[in-house]
Design an enzyme around this catalytic site. Structure first.
Site, PDB file in Angstrom:
ATOM      1  N   GLN A  80       0.620  -0.222   0.559  1.00  0.00           N
ATOM      2  CA  GLN A  80      -0.151  -0.924   0.604  1.00  0.00           C
ATOM      3  C   GLN A  80      -1.237  -0.149   1.486  1.00  0.00           C
ATOM      4  OE1 GLN A  80      -2.601  -3.094  -1.038  1.00  0.00           O
ATOM      5  NE2 GLN A  80      -0.281  -3.086  -2.557  1.00  0.00           N
ATOM      6  N   SER A  81      -1.060   1.354   1.611  1.00  0.00           N
ATOM      7  CA  SER A  81      -1.107   1.809   2.501  1.00  0.00           C
ATOM      8  C   SER A  81      -3.015   2.174   2.341  1.00  0.00           C
ATOM      9  CB  SER A  81      -0.987   3.119   2.616  1.00  0.00           C
ATOM     10  OG  SER A  81      -1.736   4.007   3.622  1.00  0.00           O
ATOM     11  N   ASN A  82      -4.422   1.891   3.059  1.00  0.00           N
ATOM     12  CA  ASN A  82      -5.422   2.144   2.824  1.00  0.00           C
ATOM     13  C   ASN A  82      -5.412   2.858   3.101  1.00  0.00           C
ATOM     14  OD1 ASN A  82      -6.525  -0.246   3.278  1.00  0.00           O
ATOM     15  ND2 ASN A  82      -5.697  -0.877   4.907  1.00  0.00           N
TER      16      ASN A  82
END
Ligand SMILES: *Cc1c(COP(=O)(O)O)cnc(C)c1O
Length: 342
Positions: A80-82
């Protein structure tokens, strides 16, 4: 006003929607009854699918990649890395391919939130469980680079969070923007921020703010509230990024004069895991101000800030600026986000 600092910025691509809004949180402040006036810098509004703090760093990092003639951007982060999502969006907008090395368990690969957007723009993705990701990273990266180079394509690697010497420029530039807003926005006339607070995840935002506040003489203390690891890690990491920045760009700033401040104690059960009080703070800000934080970064950091205000750490402050660094897509992919509805 004199904005003509002789700062030698490296090339920058104008990718973010700037300036981002900066305004007070007076309804929230009334709701919690705190003395200092709270302000927010809406860096969650640097774009839509390219939103968040990483975009400011990537303006410089991707300019460097483009100059190097990169065909493929390789970067890494959690599922879920922005940062990964912002990178693949921007790489695609710039006509480059992208390849993500993701850290996560197979069951996390659910095509939700950031991961969904990564897939929509056609990023190549490989995912490795945490242990393997950490122990084999160099080997995996080298293999990925070879894969493209054998096809005659030039790769450019961006470290986690785009936090390195180049990424530091992102929040130096943001400090220039804050200085201009202080000088030109009516509601900010005559105000000085005593403290500027951000979430610390890979440290680049904290490093850039420290340098930027000194260079633009904003006179504020800068605090990072860590959402993973610990104080010692971020003190070291921030120094490392600043040292790299100075070595690469030969800047005059006296780094020893900077006092890096980290507030530890709000990681909770671990990275990306938040306890009920964090959700309560997210809900309180959402319902009073119409601003949504996330459970991984900004909600934890803002909850930490509010808790520390209540404990008296900021008793001498009149104005505190919180940097909203984004994260909405992570909240959308959070199995526990229904807590915000009760
Ligand atoms: C990456 C990130 C942070 C942390 O910033 P760093 O520069 O990595 O310390 C904070 N908030 C959000 C939403 C992020 O994606």
């Amino acid at each position: 006003m004199d904005f003509s600092h002789n700062l030698n910025y490296p090339p920058r691509l104008a990718l973010a929607q700037l300036p981002t809004p900066l305004h007070p949180l007076d309804r929230f402040r009334d709701a919690i009854g705190c003395k200092p006036r709270l302000w927010v810098k809406r860096d969650d509004m640097t774009g839509c699918t390219i939103s968040g703090n990483k975009v400011r760093k990537l303006e410089f990092t991707l300019a460097k990649a483009q100059q190097a003639g990169a065909d493929v951007i390789i970067t890494c982060g959690g599922v879920q890395s922005n940062h990964c999502r912002a990178t693949v969006m921007l790489a695609t907008q710039l006509g480059m391919k992208s390849h993500l090395l993701l850290r996560g368990e197979p069951e996390e690969l659910t095509y939700r939130g950031n991961h969904f957007l990564d897939a929509v723009v056609g990023a190549q993705m490989d995912c490795y469980p945490s242990r393997e990701f950490i122990s084999r990273f160099d080997e995996i990266l080298a293999q990925t680079q070879r894969h493209y180079e054998q096809q005659g394509l030039k790769t450019f690697f961006i470290p986690i969070g785009a936090s390195d010497g180049t990424g530091v420029w992102g929040y130096i530039h943001a400090c220039e923007e804050i200085q201009q807003q202080l000088a030109t926005l009516d509601e900010l006339k005559g105000i000085q921020f005593d403290d500027i607070v951000c979430a610390a995840g890979s440290g680049g935002t904290l490093a850039g703010l420290n340098a930027g506040v000194a260079l633009y003489k904003l006179g504020a203390r800068v605090w990072g509230i860590n959402v993973c690891d610990d104080e010692a890690y971020f003190l070291r990491k921030t120094r490392e990024d600043l040292d790299l920045w100075q070595q690469e760009y030969h800047t005059q700033l006296d780094l020893d004069s900077l006092q890096i401040r980290v507030i530890d104690g709000y990681v909770g059960p671990g990275y990306a895991k938040a306890e009920p009080p964090v959700y309560q703070t997210i809900k309180q800000l959402a319902t009073s101000e119409g601003i949504v934080l996330d459970q991984i970064y900004t909600g934890k950091a803002f909850h930490g800030l509010v808790s520390e205000i209540q404990k008296g750490r900021f008793d001498d402050a009149d104005h505190i600026l919180f940097i909203h660094t984004g994260g909405l897509f992570g909240l959308m992919a959070d199995d526990a986000n229904k807590k915000l509805l009760c």
